[in-house]
Design a protein around this motif. Structure first.
Motif, PDB file in Angstrom:
ATOM      1  N   LEU A 127      48.273  35.600  42.094  1.00  0.00           N
ATOM      2  CA  LEU A 127      46.683  35.962  42.340  1.00  0.00           C
ATOM      3  C   LEU A 127      45.786  35.424  42.292  1.00  0.00           C
ATOM      4  CD1 LEU A 127      49.510  39.178  40.191  1.00  0.00           C
ATOM      5  CD2 LEU A 127      48.807  39.101  43.054  1.00  0.00           C
ATOM      6  N   LYS A 128      45.911  34.846  40.922  1.00  0.00           N
ATOM      7  CA  LYS A 128      44.294  33.771  40.754  1.00  0.00           C
ATOM      8  C   LYS A 128      43.913  33.093  41.980  1.00  0.00           C
ATOM      9  CE  LYS A 128      44.308  34.232  35.647  1.00  0.00           C
ATOM     10  NZ  LYS A 128      44.139  33.586  34.322  1.00  0.00           N
ATOM     11  N   ASP A 178      43.517  35.220  45.040  1.00  0.00           N
ATOM     12  CA  ASP A 178      42.168  36.075  44.786  1.00  0.00           C
ATOM     13  C   ASP A 178      41.020  34.966  44.890  1.00  0.00           C
ATOM     14  OD1 ASP A 178      40.310  38.115  43.505  1.00  0.00           O
ATOM     15  OD2 ASP A 178      39.732  37.345  41.664  1.00  0.00           O
ATOM     16  N   ALA A 181      36.428  43.333  47.997  1.00  0.00           N
ATOM     17  CA  ALA A 181      36.934  42.152  47.030  1.00  0.00           C
ATOM     18  C   ALA A 181      37.239  42.444  45.754  1.00  0.00           C
ATOM     19  CB  ALA A 181      35.601  40.652  47.382  1.00  0.00           C
ATOM     20  N   GLY A 188      39.619  43.914  44.584  1.00  0.00           N
ATOM     21  CA  GLY A 188      40.568  42.998  44.386  1.00  0.00           C
ATOM     22  C   GLY A 188      41.038  42.520  43.160  1.00  0.00           C
ATOM     23  N   ILE A 189      39.685  41.776  43.292  1.00  0.00           N
ATOM     24  CA  ILE A 189      39.297  40.451  41.685  1.00  0.00           C
ATOM     25  C   ILE A 189      40.282  42.201  40.464  1.00  0.00           C
ATOM     26  CG2 ILE A 189      37.858  40.352  39.705  1.00  0.00           C
ATOM     27  CD1 ILE A 189      36.417  39.080  42.332  1.00  0.00           C
ATOM     28  N   VAL A 249      43.396  42.209  40.045  1.00  0.00           N
ATOM     29  CA  VAL A 249      43.809  40.982  39.012  1.00  0.00           C
ATOM     30  C   VAL A 249      44.113  41.219  37.663  1.00  0.00           C
ATOM     31  CG1 VAL A 249      44.355  38.643  38.568  1.00  0.00           C
ATOM     32  CG2 VAL A 249      43.942  39.533  41.688  1.00  0.00           C
TER      33      VAL A 249
END
Length: 419
Positions: free
Chosen positions: A64-65, A68, A118, A121-122, A125
């Motif tokens: 996932l990182k 991202d 974005a 999304g960050i 995570v």
């Protein structure tokens, strides 16, 4: 005549846009940092997996990182390339096989929504990391992490919701201005060259006869609400709505159907290419020009339609008011301009010069659709000595479609008399 000191000051202010260039190169350096971070995380993940210390949860969070980081890098590329081209200088990607599809419609609203997405999304995570490691995360931190994440989601949703009405309001404003400009063009101002305007007679053969089965243009997929497309169509100033599906393909004795079908995808607008329809009166040139304009509106582009005489009046008005440069710059807001009926009326040298300035300004900057009753080699009969330089720029990146046949309207009238 324009005031020289004022014009010089304006050019000087416009030149300050180059101060932004180092900012975009700074973002390129930031992109390099993310590339380093990506491969560092990837190498750590590989080592953990090879050594057998990577749990399923660790692998999931590590992937996932990486995703991202890639999403942020994509956003950086869009800001770097789109922002530089929009606010600093043209990059000149026309015709490049790798030209990004999004480059033609990047604007501040798009960048805001993508930035908000974005950030969400960050935040997702980070919040997922907290929930996965819930036993080592305090309830206070977990609560505030959730609240902050929901705030990001609400902000992104509001931005996405507002971007639609803002675009629609902008289109309505352009529609009002387009109608006002067309009304103003109908008045001949004193002091500019007189232009004899042709009587309106749109070439619009309808599909009244059986047509042979031909490959129809592929439908343009709409990425925006129908209301926005309708607003752009109204703002374009078409004298009537004409569709490619309604064109009577049996009437012209010959024309390149495959080229017209390909143009119906409206890709030529994003590529900043021109389209020329040449043929006798009544063969359907105006119908095809309007139909491609409608397709362009449906594909998300702003379009402006006018006859050659109306364009001459509009540009003459702008020159008489000392704002010709500003008028040409304002037309850049329309990726596609349609100039109908070139050749019906010859222009004096001053008016021909205005058309040259229009074509030269649009060269590799925006698309033109032009209809004419005579081939480019005879444009000196209309524009005089300005014709060669004008044709050179117009035809460089152009698709030419020649229509052969008799006038559709004359044929209908003849049929009435013989009946």
């Amino acid at each position: 005549m324009q005031n020289t000191p004022t014009t010089t000051l304006g050019y000087a202010l416009f030149a300050t846009r180059w101060l932004q260039a180092p900012l975009y190169f700074g973002l390129v350096a930031a992109q390099g940092v993310y590339v380093y971070k990506f491969f560092k995380e990837l190498w750590t993940l590989i080592l953990m997996c090879v050594s057998g210390h990577a749990t399923e949860t660790y692998v999931m969070l590590a992937v996932l990182k990486l995703v991202d980081v890639v999403m942020i890098a994509n956003l950086l590329i869009m800001v770097i390339v789109g922002g530089y081209e929009t606010f600093v200088s043209r990059i000149g990607l026309q015709g490049h096989r790798d030209q990004p599809e999004w480059l033609s419609h990047v604007n501040s609203n798009v960048l805001k929504v993508k930035l908000a997405t974005a950030i969400v999304g960050i935040s997702s995570v980070h919040l997922l990391q907290m929930f996965v490691d819930v036993h080592h995360t305090s309830h206070h931190a977990l609560m505030w992490g959730t609240v902050i994440h929901m705030a990001f989601i609400a902000s992104a949703a509001i931005l996405a919701y507002m971007s639609g009405p803002m675009a629609a309001q902008s289109d309505r404003g352009h529609a009002d201005r387009g109608h006002a400009d067309r009304g103003h063009a109908d008045r001949e101002p004193a002091g500019h060259p007189q232009v004899t305007r042709p009587q309106p007679g749109q070439e619009t053969p309808a599909a009244t006869l059986p047509r042979p089965r031909q490959p129809e243009p592929e439908p343009v997929s709409l990425s925006e609400p129908d209301a926005d497309a309708e607003a752009r169509i109204r703002a374009a100033g078409f004298p009537a709505r004409k569709l490619l599906e309604d064109f009577d393909q049996q009437h012209p004795r010959g024309f390149d159907r495959e080229t017209v079908a390909r143009l119906g995808k409206a890709d030529f607008v994003a590529a900043r290419r021109n389209v020329l329809f040449v043929g006798p009166t009544g063969t359907g040139k105006t119908h095809l020009a309007i139909a491609l304009g409608v397709r362009a509106c449906q594909a998300g582009h702003r379009v402006l339609f006018a006859t050659a005489a109306e364009w001459a009046a509009r540009l003459s008005d702008a020159r008489a008011a000392g704002r010709l440069d500003a008028e040409l710059a304002a037309l850049d807001e329309h990726p596609l301009l349609i100039v109908d009926e070139i050749g019906y009326t010859p222009f004096d040298a001053a008016t021909a010069g205005l058309f040259f300035q229009l074509v030269a300004h649009r060269y590799e900057r925006g698309s033109l659709i032009v209809t004419s009753d005579r081939p480019l080699g005879r444009w000196d009969e209309v524009f005089g000595t300005s014709a060669p330089a004008m044709v050179d720029r117009l035809a460089h990146h152009a698709e030419a479609v020649r229509l052969e046949g008799d006038s559709y309207r004359t044929r209908r009238a003849t049929a009435v008399w013989t009946d």
